[in-house]
Scaffold this motif. Structure first.
Motif, PDB file in Angstrom:
ATOM      1  N   LEU A 184      36.009  72.029  37.668  1.00 32.79           N
ATOM      2  CA  LEU A 184      37.258  71.274  37.578  1.00 32.79           C
ATOM      3  C   LEU A 184      37.366  70.398  36.331  1.00 32.79           C
ATOM      4  O   LEU A 184      38.429  70.368  35.707  1.00 32.79           O
ATOM      5  N   PRO A 185      36.310  69.678  35.920  1.00 32.70           N
ATOM      6  CA  PRO A 185      36.461  68.844  34.710  1.00 32.70           C
ATOM      7  C   PRO A 185      36.868  69.641  33.471  1.00 32.70           C
ATOM      8  O   PRO A 185      37.738  69.210  32.711  1.00 32.70           O
ATOM      9  N   LEU A 186      36.239  70.799  33.268  1.00 25.43           N
ATOM     10  CA  LEU A 186      36.593  71.622  32.109  1.00 25.43           C
ATOM     11  C   LEU A 186      38.022  72.132  32.227  1.00 25.43           C
ATOM     12  O   LEU A 186      38.775  72.140  31.240  1.00 25.43           O
ATOM     13  N   ALA A 187      38.423  72.544  33.434  1.00 21.29           N
ATOM     14  CA  ALA A 187      39.786  73.025  33.631  1.00 21.29           C
ATOM     15  C   ALA A 187      40.795  71.924  33.325  1.00 21.29           C
ATOM     16  O   ALA A 187      41.836  72.171  32.703  1.00 21.29           O
ATOM     17  N   ILE A 188      40.496  70.697  33.726  1.00 15.49           N
ATOM     18  CA  ILE A 188      41.393  69.567  33.476  1.00 15.49           C
ATOM     19  C   ILE A 188      41.578  69.362  31.977  1.00 15.49           C
ATOM     20  O   ILE A 188      42.701  69.175  31.494  1.00 15.49           O
ATOM     21  N   VAL A 189      40.480  69.424  31.220  1.00 16.09           N
ATOM     22  CA  VAL A 189      40.550  69.225  29.773  1.00 16.09           C
ATOM     23  C   VAL A 189      41.317  70.373  29.106  1.00 16.09           C
ATOM     24  O   VAL A 189      42.187  70.147  28.252  1.00 16.09           O
ATOM     25  N   LEU A 190      41.001  71.602  29.477  1.00 13.86           N
ATOM     26  CA  LEU A 190      41.655  72.764  28.857  1.00 13.86           C
ATOM     27  C   LEU A 190      43.152  72.793  29.183  1.00 13.86           C
ATOM     28  O   LEU A 190      43.968  73.106  28.310  1.00 13.86           O
ATOM     29  N   PHE A 191      43.495  72.467  30.410  1.00  7.88           N
ATOM     30  CA  PHE A 191      44.912  72.412  30.760  1.00  7.88           C
ATOM     31  C   PHE A 191      45.632  71.325  29.963  1.00  7.88           C
ATOM     32  O   PHE A 191      46.787  71.495  29.570  1.00  7.88           O
ATOM     33  N   PHE A 192      44.956  70.212  29.721  1.00 10.79           N
ATOM     34  CA  PHE A 192      45.557  69.125  28.937  1.00 10.79           C
ATOM     35  C   PHE A 192      45.892  69.608  27.529  1.00 10.79           C
ATOM     36  O   PHE A 192      47.019  69.441  27.047  1.00 10.79           O
TER      37      PHE A 192
END
Length: 312
Positions: free
Chosen positions: A63-71
């Motif tokens: 989830l942390p990586l997904a949050i950054v990439l989506f940002f």
């Protein structure tokens, strides 16, 4: 070509006006990096779905990586979308007081320069997309069809906000595609709820230009609903809360997610109570406040995902 330092009428005194190099200012304004609210609103469904899908999987490691990439992806692709919108609308924008000072209608940059910058931003978004699985890559590419047709809808239908909702809510599908490798009923219901939310907040936004839109023949739900806008918002915001609630129930969400949804619902209700459609400045403030409505829901979904992962 006009002075590139000239400011945009509805966005002044921001960091682009004061800190950005003069040559970069028209491009930053074209992509709305001086006004990031649209990027945040595009991002919210991405974060909602990533958190809900992670909770369903009882696994938050990705989830942390997904949050950054989506940002990063949301800011890049919203910038590309705005460039495309301004290219297609440059003649209409020149007729509207609020938009005639934008980079293209004011002559600060050319269409070719805008297209080149659009391609650069799209490439950034594509690089972000390539970090995900193949199903997510295909799902992301499919969104381009909706993005491409949206700017033309205000010319042919009273419901262009529906098409904006289809585009701006696509992230509600992406989180499931990235995290679970599928789009299920829960994702589709969350997508539908987000579309209803977008119709509501963009109707508020469109009331800023309702008079100019009427003069030049541009259609919108703001013009369609008119004096009945409050009732329409009750319908669409209510539908958004209901559908998102169905998605939470379908995804077996725990109490933190429901608290987030309650906070989201109360925020939307406060917008309806405060709205005065003849006050453009208030319309803009209420529109922008949807960032915080979205973050309240995300906070609940994030807490729910972490809780479920710890209990698994």
């Amino acid at each position: 070509m006009s002075d590139t330092s000239a400011r945009v009428a509805d966005s002044t005194g921001n960091w682009v006006d004061t800190l950005a190099p003069e040559w970069a200012r028209p491009y930053l304004r074209l992509s709305r990096f001086d006004r990031p609210i649209g990027s945040w609103l595009l991002l919210m469904p991405c974060w909602w779905s990533a958190a809900l899908a992670s909770g369903m999987a009882h696994d938050v490691r990705g989830l942390p990586l997904a949050i950054v990439l989506f940002f990063v992806g949301a800011f890049a692709m919203r910038g590309a979308g705005c460039a495309w919108n301004d290219i297609t609308d440059r003649d209409l924008d020149a007729k509207v007081e609020r938009t005639r000072s934008r980079p293209l209608p004011s002559g600060q940059i050319t269409v070719k320069q805008a297209l080149a910058f659009l391609v650069a931003l799209a490439l950034v978004g594509f690089v972000v997309l390539l970090q995900f699985n193949r199903f997510a890559v295909g799902t992301g590419i499919a969104s381009l069809v909706v993005v491409a047709v949206y700017p033309f809808m205000k010319r042919v239908t009273w419901w262009p906000q529906v098409f904006l909702g289809l585009a701006f809510s696509w992230g509600a599908l992406m989180g499931f595609a990235v995290t679970l490798g599928r789009i299920d009923v829960t994702a589709l219901v969350l997508y539908a709820g987000s579309i209803a939310w977008v119709i509501g907040y963009d109707t508020i936004y469109a009331h800023q230009d309702a008079e100019d839109d009427a003069l030049i023949g541009v259609k919108s739900t703001a013009r369609l609903f008119g004096a009945h806008t409050h009732q329409a918002l009750i319908l669409f915001y209510g539908l958004a809360v209901m559908l998102i609630g169905v998605a939470l129930a379908s995804g077996d969400a725990r109490w933190p997610a429901w608290i987030g949804l309650l906070a989201f619902a109360l925020h939307l209700a406060s917008q309806i109570v405060r709205l005065r459609i003849d006050d453009p400045e208030l319309c803009l403030r209420l529109f922008k406040s949807n960032k915080y409505a979205g973050l309240l829901l995300f906070a609940g979904l994030l807490a729910d995902a972490v809780m479920r992962a710890q209990l698994s």
